[in-house]
Design an enzyme around this catalytic site. Structure first.
Site, PDB file in Angstrom:
ATOM      1  CB  ALA A 125       5.607   6.491   6.941  1.00 58.05           C
ATOM      2  CG  ASN A 191      11.814   1.753   8.208  1.00 57.03           C
ATOM      3  OD1 ASN A 191      12.915   1.390   7.820  1.00 57.03           O
ATOM      4  ND2 ASN A 191      10.841   0.902   8.473  1.00 57.03           N
ATOM      5  CG  HIS A 221       4.780   8.850  11.596  1.00 54.53           C
ATOM      6  ND1 HIS A 221       5.431   7.838  12.261  1.00 54.53           N
ATOM      7  CD2 HIS A 221       4.159   8.249  10.553  1.00 54.53           C
ATOM      8  CE1 HIS A 221       5.235   6.687  11.642  1.00 54.53           C
ATOM      9  NE2 HIS A 221       4.451   6.910  10.605  1.00 54.53           N
TER      10      HIS A 221
HETATM   11  N1  LIG Z   1      10.799   4.520   5.204  1.00 51.14           N
HETATM   12  C1  LIG Z   1       9.586   4.342   5.709  1.00 51.14           C
HETATM   13  O1  LIG Z   1       8.901   5.290   6.122  1.00 51.14           O
HETATM   14  C2  LIG Z   1       9.028   2.968   5.767  1.00 51.14           C
HETATM   15  C3  LIG Z   1       9.794   1.859   5.457  1.00 51.14           C
HETATM   16  N2  LIG Z   1       9.263   0.605   5.534  1.00 51.14           N
HETATM   17  C4  LIG Z   1      10.152  -0.523   5.238  1.00 51.14           C
HETATM   18  O2  LIG Z   1       9.864  -0.975   3.924  1.00 51.14           O
HETATM   19  C5  LIG Z   1      10.201  -2.359   3.807  1.00 51.14           C
HETATM   20  C6  LIG Z   1       9.072  -3.131   3.128  1.00 51.14           C
HETATM   21  O3  LIG Z   1       7.885  -2.978   3.867  1.00 51.14           O
HETATM   22  P1  LIG Z   1       6.575  -3.849   3.540  1.00 51.14           P
HETATM   23  O4  LIG Z   1       6.393  -3.983   2.086  1.00 51.14           O
HETATM   24  O5  LIG Z   1       5.483  -3.284   4.346  1.00 51.14           O
HETATM   25  O6  LIG Z   1       7.029  -5.263   4.146  1.00 51.14           O
HETATM   26  P2  LIG Z   1       6.482  -6.723   3.770  1.00 51.14           P
HETATM   27  O7  LIG Z   1       6.964  -7.614   4.864  1.00 51.14           O
HETATM   28  O8  LIG Z   1       5.041  -6.688   3.451  1.00 51.14           O
HETATM   29  O9  LIG Z   1       7.256  -7.066   2.403  1.00 51.14           O
HETATM   30  C7  LIG Z   1       8.621  -7.162   2.297  1.00 51.14           C
HETATM   31  C8  LIG Z   1       8.917  -8.214   1.232  1.00 51.14           C
HETATM   32  O10 LIG Z   1      10.292  -8.164   0.884  1.00 51.14           O
HETATM   33  C9  LIG Z   1      10.824  -9.481   0.949  1.00 51.14           C
HETATM   34  N3  LIG Z   1      12.246  -9.479   1.259  1.00 51.14           N
HETATM   35  C10 LIG Z   1      12.849  -9.399   2.460  1.00 51.14           C
HETATM   36  N4  LIG Z   1      14.172  -9.437   2.324  1.00 51.14           N
HETATM   37  C11 LIG Z   1      14.415  -9.561   0.996  1.00 51.14           C
HETATM   38  C12 LIG Z   1      15.585  -9.670   0.213  1.00 51.14           C
HETATM   39  N5  LIG Z   1      16.791  -9.663   0.789  1.00 51.14           N
HETATM   40  N6  LIG Z   1      15.465  -9.776  -1.121  1.00 51.14           N
HETATM   41  C13 LIG Z   1      14.257  -9.787  -1.707  1.00 51.14           C
HETATM   42  N7  LIG Z   1      13.108  -9.701  -1.024  1.00 51.14           N
HETATM   43  C14 LIG Z   1      13.184  -9.586   0.309  1.00 51.14           C
HETATM   44  C15 LIG Z   1      10.001 -10.163   2.029  1.00 51.14           C
HETATM   45  O11 LIG Z   1      10.088 -11.572   1.910  1.00 51.14           O
HETATM   46  P3  LIG Z   1       9.943 -12.475   3.253  1.00 51.14           P
HETATM   47  O12 LIG Z   1       8.526 -12.309   3.691  1.00 51.14           O
HETATM   48  O13 LIG Z   1      10.287 -13.845   2.784  1.00 51.14           O
HETATM   49  O14 LIG Z   1      10.921 -11.905   4.245  1.00 51.14           O
HETATM   50  C16 LIG Z   1       8.607  -9.624   1.713  1.00 51.14           C
HETATM   51  O15 LIG Z   1       8.004 -10.334   0.662  1.00 51.14           O
HETATM   52  C17 LIG Z   1      10.509  -2.835   5.235  1.00 51.14           C
HETATM   53  O16 LIG Z   1      11.920  -2.840   5.438  1.00 51.14           O
HETATM   54  C18 LIG Z   1       9.908  -1.757   6.108  1.00 51.14           C
HETATM   55  O17 LIG Z   1      10.572  -1.665   7.356  1.00 51.14           O
HETATM   56  C19 LIG Z   1       7.955   0.408   5.841  1.00 51.14           C
HETATM   57  C20 LIG Z   1       7.159   1.485   6.150  1.00 51.14           C
HETATM   58  C21 LIG Z   1       7.634   2.845   6.177  1.00 51.14           C
HETATM   59  O1  LIG Z   2       4.336   4.377   9.516  1.00 47.12           O
HETATM   60  C1  LIG Z   2       5.045   3.605   8.839  1.00 47.12           C
HETATM   61  O2  LIG Z   2       4.749   3.298   7.684  1.00 47.12           O
HETATM   62  C2  LIG Z   2       6.292   2.950   9.323  1.00 47.12           C
HETATM   63  C3  LIG Z   2       6.901   3.450  10.511  1.00 47.12           C
HETATM   64  O3  LIG Z   2       6.308   3.974  11.397  1.00 47.12           O
HETATM   65  C4  LIG Z   2       8.327   3.279  10.642  1.00 47.12           C
HETATM   66  O4  LIG Z   2       8.865   2.329  10.073  1.00 47.12           O
HETATM   67  O5  LIG Z   2       8.951   4.119  11.300  1.00 47.12           O
END
Ligand SMILES: NC(=O)C1=CN([C@@H]2O[C@H](COP(=O)(O)OP(=O)(O)OC[C@H]3O[C@@H](n4cnc5c(N)ncnc54)[C@H](OP(=O)(O)O)[C@@H]3O)[C@@H](O)[C@H]2O)C=CC1
Ligand SMILES: O=C([O-])CC(=O)C(=O)O
Length: 268
Positions: A125, A191, A221
């Site tokens: 992000a 994140n 951000h």
């Molecule tokens: N780097 C960045 O800037 C950002 C990073 N992120 C991160 O990205 C990730 C995904 O975000 P988002 O798609 O919005 O989240 P969601 O909750 O919409 O989707 C995550 C999916 O992954 C599944 N999941 C969780 N753990 C596992 C596993 N061990 N194996 C397989 N599947 C799994 C979840 O299942 P269940 O619902 O059953 O847990 C869910 O279906 C998060 O960790 C989030 O913090 C998000 C935004 C910005």
């Molecule tokens: O903006 C986003 O997608 C997520 C975010 O702030 C974070 O995880 O730090």
């Protein structure tokens, strides 16, 4: 043709699948999902990428992928990314907040070394990670990050009990402190804080302020960095994904860009 195994079929995973489905240089061969979501995931993934195998672990994947793409959650790094690196499969990850656990970060590095491969931490992000990581080489003095999200994006976080999020009428600082503490307390919202720390001054010296803003519809951000290179300031006004307002849409594009950079003849 780049053969991909994805982890996660949530807000990011399904959007990435949609954007890649017509790319002739990329084949999404399989998607690893959480066991309790297998039926629903088969339906959702099948509607976008009918060729993809939907499984619960790498061992079930029919063909070894060229790249493993994590868009799932912090637990997925330990469960799937670590073993893939050990097997020499390159990985890209978005759940960067998980790396505020320094032991896990060390294990990922060691696994990648043993597998003679690499794990790439995506910018997600936030923008300016290229500049920050380059500036670090000359020496950084200060990195200050302010993350501002709609009040209800902080639901199910420690701020939820501490502040009446539904009743807030003005922007309210819900956390101020080092990035490591922010990532520990707000793992799904920190994140960006973790990414900035890893690219820049580290978890202890990166200063973080988090704001619940009932007047905002965006994930904002703001980063100020200074050092031997000079200084920069950047503001990202990210539109949240409808399927998960905690997540900015740019994160999806960052994943698709990273995959394209591996699959296409020119990388940028
Ligand atoms: N780097 C960045 O800037 C950002 C990073 N992120 C991160 O990205 C990730 C995904 O975000 P988002 O798609 O919005 O989240 P969601 O909750 O919409 O989707 C995550 C999916 O992954 C599944 N999941 C969780 N753990 C596992 C596993 N061990 N194996 C397989 N599947 C799994 C979840 O299942 P269940 O619902 O059953 O847990 C869910 O279906 C998060 O960790 C989030 O913090 C998000 C935004 C910005
Ligand atoms: O903006 C986003 O997608 C997520 C975010 O702030 C974070 O995880 O730090």
């Amino acid at each position: 043709m780049l053969r991909i195994t994805m982890i996660g079929s949530g807000a990011i995973g399904l959007s990435v699948l949609s954007l890649l489905k017509n790319d002739p240089d990329v084949s999404i061969d399989s998607v690893i999902v959480a066991p309790d979501t297998l039926d629903q995931a088969r339906e959702q993934v099948g509607a976008i990428a009918p060729q993809a195998q939907v499984v619960t672990g790498l061992a079930e994947v029919a063909q070894r992928p060229d790249l493993l793409v994590e868009c799932a959650g912090h637990g997925a790094l330990r469960a799937h990314v670590l073993p893939a690196l050990e097997q020499g499969i390159p990985c890209v990850v978005v759940s960067i907040g998980a790396l505020s656990d320094v032991e896990l970060a060390r294990q990922l590095e060691e696994a990648a070394k043993r597998g003679k491969t690499q794990v790439q931490l995506l910018s997600g992000a936030i923008g300016g990670i290229d500049a920050l990581a380059a500036a670090k080489i000359g020496g950084l003095d200060s990195v200050v990050y302010t993350g501002r999200k709609p009040a209800l994006a902080w639901k199910d976080t420690p701020a939820d009990g501490q502040f009446k999020l539904e009743a807030l009428t003005e922007p309210t600082v819900i956390f101020e402190g080092p990035a490591g503490e922010a990532a520990r307390l707000f793992p799904k919202n920190a994140n960006v804080a973790a990414t900035l720390s890893l690219a820049g001054l580290g978890l202890d010296r990166t200063q973080v302020r988090l704001i619940a803003d009932p007047t905002s519809k965006e994930n904002v951000h703001h980063v100020q960095a200074s050092g031997a290179f000079g200084s920069f300031e950047i503001t990202m006004r990210g539109k949240p994904l409808a399927a998960n307002p905690k997540t900015s849409a740019l994160t999806v594009y960052s994943v698709v860009r990273a995959i394209g950079n591996q699959a296409h003849a020119v990388a940028i």
